[in-house]
Design a protein around this motif. Sequence first.
Motif, PDB file in Angstrom:
ATOM      1  N   UNK A 111     -18.924  43.721   1.438  1.00 10.71           N
ATOM      2  CA  UNK A 111     -18.697  45.125   1.709  1.00 10.71           C
ATOM      3  C   UNK A 111     -17.704  45.633   0.664  1.00 10.71           C
ATOM      4  N   UNK A 112     -17.516  46.956   0.525  1.00  7.02           N
ATOM      5  CA  UNK A 112     -16.599  47.458  -0.503  1.00  7.02           C
ATOM      6  C   UNK A 112     -15.233  46.784  -0.387  1.00  7.02           C
ATOM      7  N   UNK A 113     -14.786  46.163  -1.487  1.00 12.30           N
ATOM      8  CA  UNK A 113     -13.557  45.380  -1.404  1.00 12.30           C
ATOM      9  C   UNK A 113     -12.954  45.149  -2.782  1.00 12.30           C
ATOM     10  N   UNK A 114     -11.720  44.710  -2.741  1.00 15.14           N
ATOM     11  CA  UNK A 114     -11.018  44.190  -3.911  1.00 15.14           C
ATOM     12  C   UNK A 114     -10.718  42.737  -3.583  1.00 15.14           C
ATOM     13  N   UNK A 115     -11.212  41.829  -4.380  1.00 15.36           N
ATOM     14  CA  UNK A 115     -11.054  40.398  -4.129  1.00 15.36           C
ATOM     15  C   UNK A 115     -10.117  39.830  -5.191  1.00 15.36           C
TER      16      UNK A 115
ATOM     17  N   UNK B 118     -17.395  48.326  -5.087  1.00 12.88           N
ATOM     18  CA  UNK B 118     -17.122  49.625  -4.454  1.00 12.88           C
ATOM     19  C   UNK B 118     -18.285  50.159  -3.624  1.00 12.88           C
ATOM     20  N   UNK B 119     -19.326  49.344  -3.408  1.00  5.43           N
ATOM     21  CA  UNK B 119     -20.423  49.685  -2.492  1.00  5.43           C
ATOM     22  C   UNK B 119     -20.924  48.382  -1.882  1.00  5.43           C
ATOM     23  N   UNK B 120     -21.469  48.412  -0.653  1.00  3.28           N
ATOM     24  CA  UNK B 120     -21.974  47.170  -0.049  1.00  3.28           C
ATOM     25  C   UNK B 120     -23.004  46.525  -0.975  1.00  3.28           C
TER      26      UNK B 120
ATOM     27  N   UNK C  99     -19.306  52.372 -12.477  1.00  2.00           N
ATOM     28  CA  UNK C  99     -19.472  50.944 -12.250  1.00  2.00           C
ATOM     29  C   UNK C  99     -19.139  50.637 -10.804  1.00  2.00           C
ATOM     30  N   UNK C 100     -20.040  49.949 -10.111  1.00  2.00           N
ATOM     31  CA  UNK C 100     -19.818  49.615  -8.721  1.00  2.00           C
ATOM     32  C   UNK C 100     -19.318  48.185  -8.544  1.00  2.00           C
ATOM     33  N   UNK C 101     -19.336  47.400  -9.607  1.00  2.00           N
ATOM     34  CA  UNK C 101     -18.876  46.026  -9.508  1.00  2.00           C
ATOM     35  C   UNK C 101     -18.358  45.604 -10.868  1.00  2.00           C
TER      36      UNK C 101
ATOM     37  N   UNK D  51     -14.249  53.795 -14.679  1.00  2.00           N
ATOM     38  CA  UNK D  51     -15.629  53.562 -14.243  1.00  2.00           C
ATOM     39  C   UNK D  51     -15.723  53.583 -12.721  1.00  2.00           C
ATOM     40  N   UNK D  52     -14.692  53.069 -12.052  1.00  2.00           N
ATOM     41  CA  UNK D  52     -14.687  53.112 -10.592  1.00  2.00           C
ATOM     42  C   UNK D  52     -14.480  54.538 -10.102  1.00  2.00           C
ATOM     43  N   UNK D  53     -13.611  55.290 -10.771  1.00  2.00           N
ATOM     44  CA  UNK D  53     -13.403  56.687 -10.374  1.00  2.00           C
ATOM     45  C   UNK D  53     -14.697  57.479 -10.524  1.00  2.00           C
TER      46      UNK D  53
END
Length: 313
Positions: free
Chosen positions: A49-53, A80-82, A135-137, A186-188
Amino acid sequence: MQNKDDINQQLAAMVATMAQQEGFTASALDYVHFMRSEQAYSRTPVMYEPCICIIVQGRKRAYLGEAIYTYDARQYLVVSAPMPFEADTEASPEQPMLGIHLGIQQTLAAELALAVQEAQQLQADVPANATITPTFMYATQVDDTLAAAVLRLLQALASPLEARILAPAIVREIYFRILMGEQGAAMRAALSQGSHFQKITRALRKIHDGFSDKLDVDSLARESGMSLPAFHLHFKQVTSTTPIQYIKAMRLHKARLLMIRSGMNAYTASNTVGYESSSQFSREFKRLFGRSPLEEVRQMRSVLRMHEVAGLS
């Protein structure tokens, strides 16, 4: 400010104390978990799920389409997306993989992204018409400022009072540091309203929240304001898979967690996630994970189990 090696050692020591068992350990914040793995795992399907690892010891790799993302004590992963993808883990009993899983609160992250964008445009740091690829990942380096904020978060989570009062504010700071980081632009862009990527994100959330419902790709495209061909194109750009494959993966991953964390049997879990045929569920489960539901639960129970809240004293 302490140097990064000193901070990394403190982070690893604190997470080792807070996560003493294999798998995930909850914290006082329901969207922050600690991770521990004492054995290596080869490339296997996962769903984040959307996360920071943030890894503080050991190493993990994520595989999405043709891209490979490495994250270790010098790198962190942002999703930033499932997102279904594959991952492997480098770890051993002597050197366990230790990390912090920080869930992304979408509303807060989007508000911060907009505030940063507006502030930068006022300062003329970024032209209003600047084009940045969303960018989502991604995986990128942990700088000293971010590492120090993560350390302060762990220290706050070790105290009931600080966990309640200070920890949420430190989480907000961590979001800000990441949005301002090397790949933060890219995340913004991915969080910005009105883009095709934002429309796909809304579709992903609908699938994520309604995985047990009858999900129709035509309806998802219409609700996203796209033609069916455009929806398929942009969906695959974000997830590296088709909508149907994504829905199937989402349901199977949800069922796996229900069996491991809630003790459901395969029949109940398959019904819960929207399968009408238990035999079809078993076939598709084995196709994705390489094992039957019973074998997968037995193999992955320690890896995906969620333990009680840790760190409070």
